[in-house]
Design an enzyme around this catalytic site. Structure first.
Site, PDB file in Angstrom:
ATOM      1  N   GLU A  91      -3.018  35.630 -29.914  1.00 13.32           N
ATOM      2  CA  GLU A  91      -4.407  35.822 -29.476  1.00 13.32           C
ATOM      3  C   GLU A  91      -4.723  34.916 -28.279  1.00 13.32           C
ATOM      4  O   GLU A  91      -5.389  35.343 -27.331  1.00 13.32           O
ATOM      5  CB  GLU A  91      -5.387  35.527 -30.614  1.00 13.32           C
TER       6      GLU A  91
ATOM      7  N   GLU B  16      -5.572  38.201 -20.219  1.00 15.00           N
ATOM      8  CA  GLU B  16      -6.744  38.997 -19.834  1.00 15.00           C
ATOM      9  C   GLU B  16      -7.552  38.301 -18.745  1.00 15.00           C
ATOM     10  O   GLU B  16      -7.963  38.941 -17.761  1.00 15.00           O
ATOM     11  CB  GLU B  16      -7.644  39.249 -21.049  1.00 15.00           C
TER      12      GLU B  16
END
Length: 118
Positions: free
Chosen positions: A63, A70
């Site tokens: 994560e 991102e």
């Protein structure tokens, strides 16, 4: 030594950013809390705890890397670009595989304990 200490601050800042900005990261933290409570309740042995810790670490790490990827993609490609989408999708896929692997590990550890307790 000051640089070393500051490094921890940067790391915690990155974790905090991910926790504030990523719903999936918060979901995984909640799931980890539930798994921890279940592990305590079912009195997992050392080997089982090691598997849970490894799986949990793998999910949280994926994560964090996904969030970093991102943010980086958004920085270098603020406009929608097909290759930027692929990069983000692949990173999200890595999280999915890590989460699915953790789920399988959890089922292997907890299902026999749940069925034995019932």
């Amino acid at each position: 030594m000051t640089k070393f200490i500051k490094g921890f601050g940067y790391a915690f800042s990155g974790i905090a950013y991910t926790g504030k900005s990523q719903l999936n990261f918060r979901f995984h933290l909640c799931a980890l809390t539930i798994v921890g409570i279940a592990g305590w309740y079912f009195e997992l042995d050392t080997a089982e705890w090691l598997w849970i810790i490894a799986a949990s670490g793998m999910v949280l790490l994926s994560e964090l890397f996904n969030t970093a990827i991102e943010v980086l993609v958004d920085l270098v490609s603020p406009d929608i670009h097909p290759k930027a989408k692929i990069i983000k999708d692949v990173a999200a896929g890595a999280v999915l595989i890590a989460a699915f692997t953790a789920l399988l590990i959890g089922l292997i550890i907890f299902l026999p304990k749940i069925s034995h307790a019932a």
